[in-house]
Design an enzyme around this catalytic site. Structure first.
Site, mmCIF file in Angstrom:
data_model
loop_
_atom_site.group_PDB
_atom_site.id
_atom_site.type_symbol
_atom_site.label_atom_id
_atom_site.label_comp_id
_atom_site.label_asym_id
_atom_site.label_seq_id
_atom_site.Cartn_x
_atom_site.Cartn_y
_atom_site.Cartn_z
ATOM 1 N N LEU A 48 -72.727 36.486 -36.859
ATOM 2 C CA LEU A 48 -71.307 36.145 -37.526
ATOM 3 C C LEU A 48 -70.521 37.446 -37.307
ATOM 4 O O LEU A 48 -69.255 37.278 -37.681
ATOM 5 C CB LEU A 48 -71.760 36.217 -39.006
ATOM 6 C CG LEU A 48 -72.573 34.892 -39.156
ATOM 7 C CD1 LEU A 48 -72.974 34.879 -40.849
ATOM 8 C CD2 LEU A 48 -72.038 33.810 -39.007
ATOM 9 N N SER A 49 -70.803 38.720 -37.201
ATOM 10 C CA SER A 49 -69.871 39.630 -37.063
ATOM 11 C C SER A 49 -69.995 40.434 -35.716
ATOM 12 O O SER A 49 -71.144 40.087 -34.593
ATOM 13 C CB SER A 49 -70.343 40.776 -38.183
ATOM 14 O OG SER A 49 -71.514 41.414 -37.596
ATOM 15 N N GLY A 50 -69.222 41.372 -35.306
ATOM 16 C CA GLY A 50 -69.157 41.927 -34.128
ATOM 17 C C GLY A 50 -69.844 43.178 -34.083
ATOM 18 O O GLY A 50 -69.607 44.204 -33.186
#
Length: 173
Positions: A48-50
């Site tokens: 979901l995140s980088g």
């Protein structure tokens, strides 16, 4: 011996059958990506995140296999439960495994600093074995009600196209 001729209706029937079969196989393949690994003890998550880019792009589907936390080495990518209540699952790289204290130090590849809190062995889920870029979004969609409805509709379309294709070819015979 009479030679078979291919009429436009026969070609259309074959095309309908092929497209229908592809629709059905596509849904079966996507379902297999979601269901089969779970039967062998693997966990799947959507990135979901980088924080792990470029290694794990946002939207990737990661496959995590349960291993003993004591076996984890520096550089391994692991999944663990956040220490924040209802914080979800985090995937970061191990910087240090302190077997004596039962804690792992982690850091996201794209982050400048290590994670502020160590990961307790109780929070550990497993090691990331491999990932499929962008398939995490598909996993998320397929587990939602609208995704299940869409999959059922694609299968229904495939069946209808197969039946129509068969009927066109039978009428030509």
């Amino acid at each position: 011996m009479k030679e078979k001729t291919t009429t436009p209706k026969n070609k259309a029937g074959k095309l309908c059958t092929v497209i229908g079969t592809v629709c059905i196989l596509l849904v079966i393949g996507l379902c297999a990506l979601v269901v089969l690994p779970g039967n062998f003890g693997w966990h799947m998550y959507d990135v979901l995140s980088g924080s792990m880019e470029p290694e794990l792009p946002v939207g990737s589907l990661i496959y995590v296999r349960g291993t003993q936390p004591e076996e984890v080495k520096e550089g391994d990518i692991i999944a663990f439960y956040s220490s924040v209540e209802n914080g979800g699952v985090i995937t970061h790289r191990v910087v240090e495994n302190n077997v004596v204290s039962g804690k792992l130090r982690t850091k996201g590849d794209a982050n400048d600093t290590e994670d502020p809190l160590p990961v307790e062995y109780e929070q550990y889920i497993g090691q990331v074995a491999f990932h499929l870029p962008y398939f995490g979004k598909i996993l998320t969609c397929m587990t939602m009600p609208y995704g299940k409805i869409a999959a059922a509709c694609v299968i229904a379309l495939g069946l209808i196209l197969n039946l129509a294709g068969s009927r066109m070819r039978i009428e030509e015979a």
